[in-house]
Design a protein around this motif. Structure first.
Motif, PDB file in Angstrom:
ATOM      1  N   GLY A 158    -136.191 -73.483  15.664  1.00 56.22           N
ATOM      2  CA  GLY A 158    -134.576 -74.374  16.043  1.00 56.22           C
ATOM      3  C   GLY A 158    -133.437 -73.502  16.242  1.00 56.22           C
ATOM      4  O   GLY A 158    -132.420 -73.905  15.950  1.00 56.22           O
ATOM      5  N   ILE A 159    -133.823 -72.440  16.719  1.00 55.90           N
ATOM      6  CA  ILE A 159    -132.531 -71.503  17.201  1.00 55.90           C
ATOM      7  C   ILE A 159    -132.163 -71.881  18.541  1.00 55.90           C
ATOM      8  O   ILE A 159    -132.974 -72.210  19.371  1.00 55.90           O
ATOM      9  N   THR A 160    -130.761 -71.974  18.635  1.00 54.33           N
ATOM     10  CA  THR A 160    -130.398 -72.312  19.885  1.00 54.33           C
ATOM     11  C   THR A 160    -130.322 -71.250  20.935  1.00 54.33           C
ATOM     12  O   THR A 160    -130.299 -70.036  20.610  1.00 54.33           O
ATOM     13  N   ILE A 161    -130.804 -71.498  22.187  1.00 56.65           N
ATOM     14  CA  ILE A 161    -131.294 -70.627  23.275  1.00 56.65           C
ATOM     15  C   ILE A 161    -130.181 -70.908  24.380  1.00 56.65           C
ATOM     16  O   ILE A 161    -130.129 -71.968  24.930  1.00 56.65           O
ATOM     17  N   ALA A 162    -129.655 -69.632  24.924  1.00 57.39           N
ATOM     18  CA  ALA A 162    -128.832 -69.993  26.133  1.00 57.39           C
ATOM     19  C   ALA A 162    -129.408 -68.879  27.183  1.00 57.39           C
ATOM     20  O   ALA A 162    -129.768 -67.789  26.744  1.00 57.39           O
ATOM     21  N   VAL A 163    -129.079 -69.040  28.419  1.00 59.07           N
ATOM     22  CA  VAL A 163    -129.492 -68.494  29.439  1.00 59.07           C
ATOM     23  C   VAL A 163    -128.285 -68.193  30.541  1.00 59.07           C
ATOM     24  O   VAL A 163    -127.524 -69.237  30.591  1.00 59.07           O
ATOM     25  N   ASP A 164    -128.214 -66.954  31.255  1.00 60.47           N
ATOM     26  CA  ASP A 164    -127.171 -66.888  32.418  1.00 60.47           C
ATOM     27  C   ASP A 164    -128.211 -66.442  33.578  1.00 60.47           C
ATOM     28  O   ASP A 164    -128.821 -65.373  33.553  1.00 60.47           O
ATOM     29  N   PRO A 165    -127.913 -67.270  34.433  1.00 64.79           N
ATOM     30  CA  PRO A 165    -129.053 -66.849  35.695  1.00 64.79           C
ATOM     31  C   PRO A 165    -128.764 -65.426  36.206  1.00 64.79           C
ATOM     32  O   PRO A 165    -129.867 -64.999  36.819  1.00 64.79           O
ATOM     33  N   ALA A 166    -127.557 -64.947  36.230  1.00 62.78           N
ATOM     34  CA  ALA A 166    -127.244 -63.693  36.497  1.00 62.78           C
ATOM     35  C   ALA A 166    -126.993 -63.162  38.209  1.00 62.78           C
ATOM     36  O   ALA A 166    -126.151 -62.073  38.550  1.00 62.78           O
ATOM     37  N   SER A 167    -128.034 -63.762  38.879  1.00 64.86           N
ATOM     38  CA  SER A 167    -128.031 -63.191  40.309  1.00 64.86           C
ATOM     39  C   SER A 167    -128.445 -64.245  41.273  1.00 64.86           C
ATOM     40  O   SER A 167    -129.585 -64.630  41.188  1.00 64.86           O
ATOM     41  N   VAL A 168    -127.656 -64.555  42.260  1.00 68.31           N
ATOM     42  CA  VAL A 168    -128.030 -65.436  43.254  1.00 68.31           C
ATOM     43  C   VAL A 168    -128.926 -65.066  44.186  1.00 68.31           C
ATOM     44  O   VAL A 168    -129.987 -65.701  44.642  1.00 68.31           O
ATOM     45  N   GLY A 169    -129.005 -63.730  44.316  1.00 68.01           N
ATOM     46  CA  GLY A 169    -129.991 -63.091  45.410  1.00 68.01           C
ATOM     47  C   GLY A 169    -131.410 -63.186  44.645  1.00 68.01           C
ATOM     48  O   GLY A 169    -132.153 -63.552  45.324  1.00 68.01           O
ATOM     49  N   PHE A 170    -131.542 -62.885  43.404  1.00 69.15           N
ATOM     50  CA  PHE A 170    -132.866 -63.089  43.008  1.00 69.15           C
ATOM     51  C   PHE A 170    -133.370 -64.432  42.641  1.00 69.15           C
ATOM     52  O   PHE A 170    -134.344 -64.987  42.681  1.00 69.15           O
ATOM     53  N   LEU A 171    -132.465 -65.317  42.233  1.00 71.94           N
ATOM     54  CA  LEU A 171    -132.646 -66.737  42.222  1.00 71.94           C
ATOM     55  C   LEU A 171    -133.245 -67.313  43.694  1.00 71.94           C
ATOM     56  O   LEU A 171    -134.255 -67.922  43.857  1.00 71.94           O
ATOM     57  N   LEU A 172    -132.601 -66.928  44.887  1.00 71.07           N
ATOM     58  CA  LEU A 172    -133.203 -67.249  46.134  1.00 71.07           C
ATOM     59  C   LEU A 172    -134.262 -66.701  46.332  1.00 71.07           C
ATOM     60  O   LEU A 172    -135.298 -67.068  47.068  1.00 71.07           O
TER      61      LEU A 172
END
Length: 294
Positions: A158-172
């Motif tokens: 039940g621990i809250t999890i957060a993410v940061d995408p970090a890189s448009v280049g890698f996302l694409l």
């Protein structure tokens, strides 16, 4: 909820290059060149430590550098849980800063690419209230398996999890659908407008907010000099402006933003105050060279 936060992400040495003008291909250009500790996860952890948060940082570095990094993080109020890699050196990031403060990156992730499930044992989650994971950890198979295993254990507790995408280049490169599938189960996402567009295929932060809200309970969209907004699939709940500041280097601004929000929430602040603290931290970050507090 306990006020302790676990950050997982890269440790890098940032080599920051600020040319005096446009780079001249095949010739010289005077520049300021500085080397500083960096990495998205490391930046978030150090900013959290500077804000008085109880923060643990888990990562992988070159074995020879491990004692130095452990001392460095401890000195900045961060509890380091670092694995030493005998095969790869610590990561290096070359940042080229344009006159308007925008950045281009050359990345050698080194030891970060060998982060494994064994580096992120379930014991790391004891007394943790939130897990923050840099998106870079999803862009290679080993680290991805490690953080997905940690996600499953955190979710079971039940621990809250957060993410940061970090890189448009890698996302694409990997595709939005893949990243959304990899981060399934996260409660919150911190994205800038470019990352939000890459993940949703839509323009306009209001539409992006709703689209990302289909995957994450809480969506924070960073808008640079225009401020930031928070909301969900129901739309924008709060939209605040940013102070006018002189941008020197935008490296680490998003990491400072995330740390400001998380530190405020874990300290019991309401959403408006947390978003205000996040924007203030991002504005502070862009006024000095490097991704960590000056």
């Amino acid at each position: 909820m306990t006020s302790k936060v676990l950050v997982v992400g890269d440790v890098m040495t940032d080599v920051i290059v600020v040319p005096e003008g446009p780079i001249v291909k095949g010739s010289d250009r005077r520049a300021t060149v500085r080397s500083r500790p960096g990495g998205s996860g490391a930046n978030q952890a150090v900013w959290l430590g500077a804000m008085g948060a109880d923060v643990t940082f888990a990562a992988r570095v070159g074995a020879d550098d491990k004692p130095m990094y452990e001392n460095y993080f401890r000195g900045l109020g961060v509890v380091p849980v670092l694995s030493g890699d005998r095969e790869q050196p610590s990561g290096v990031l070359v940042t080229i800063v344009d006159p308007d403060g925008e950045r281009s990156f050359l990345t050698d992730r080194g030891a970060n690419l060998n982060l494994s499930p064994g580096d992120l044992g379930e014991g790391l989650l004891d007394d943790i209230g939130m897990v923050m994971v840099s998106g870079y950890s999803f862009f290679a198979p080993g680290p991805r398996a490690a953080v997905q295993s940690l996600f499953a254990a955190a979710k079971a507790r039940g621990i809250t999890i957060a993410v940061d995408p970090a890189s448009v280049g890698f996302l694409l490169e990997v595709g939005a659908a893949q990243f959304l599938a990899w981060t399934s189960g996260a409660n919150a996402i911190f994205a800038n407008e470019s990352e939000a567009e890459a993940l949703t295929g839509v323009t306009g932060y209001a539409a992006q907010m709703q689209a990302l809200g289909a995957h994450y309970d809480t969506v924070l969209i960073k808008r640079g000099r225009l401020g930031a907004a928070i909301g969900s699939r129901a739309g924008i709940r709060l939209d605040l402006p940013a102070p006018a500041v002189t941008v020197v280097d935008s490296t680490g601004a998003g990491d400072a933003f995330a740390a400001g929000f998380i530190a405020a929430k874990l300290a019991g602040k309401d959403e408006r105050e947390a978003l205000t603290k996040a924007i203030e931290a991002g504005a502070r970050a862009v006024q000095s060279i490097g991704g960590q507090p000056g």
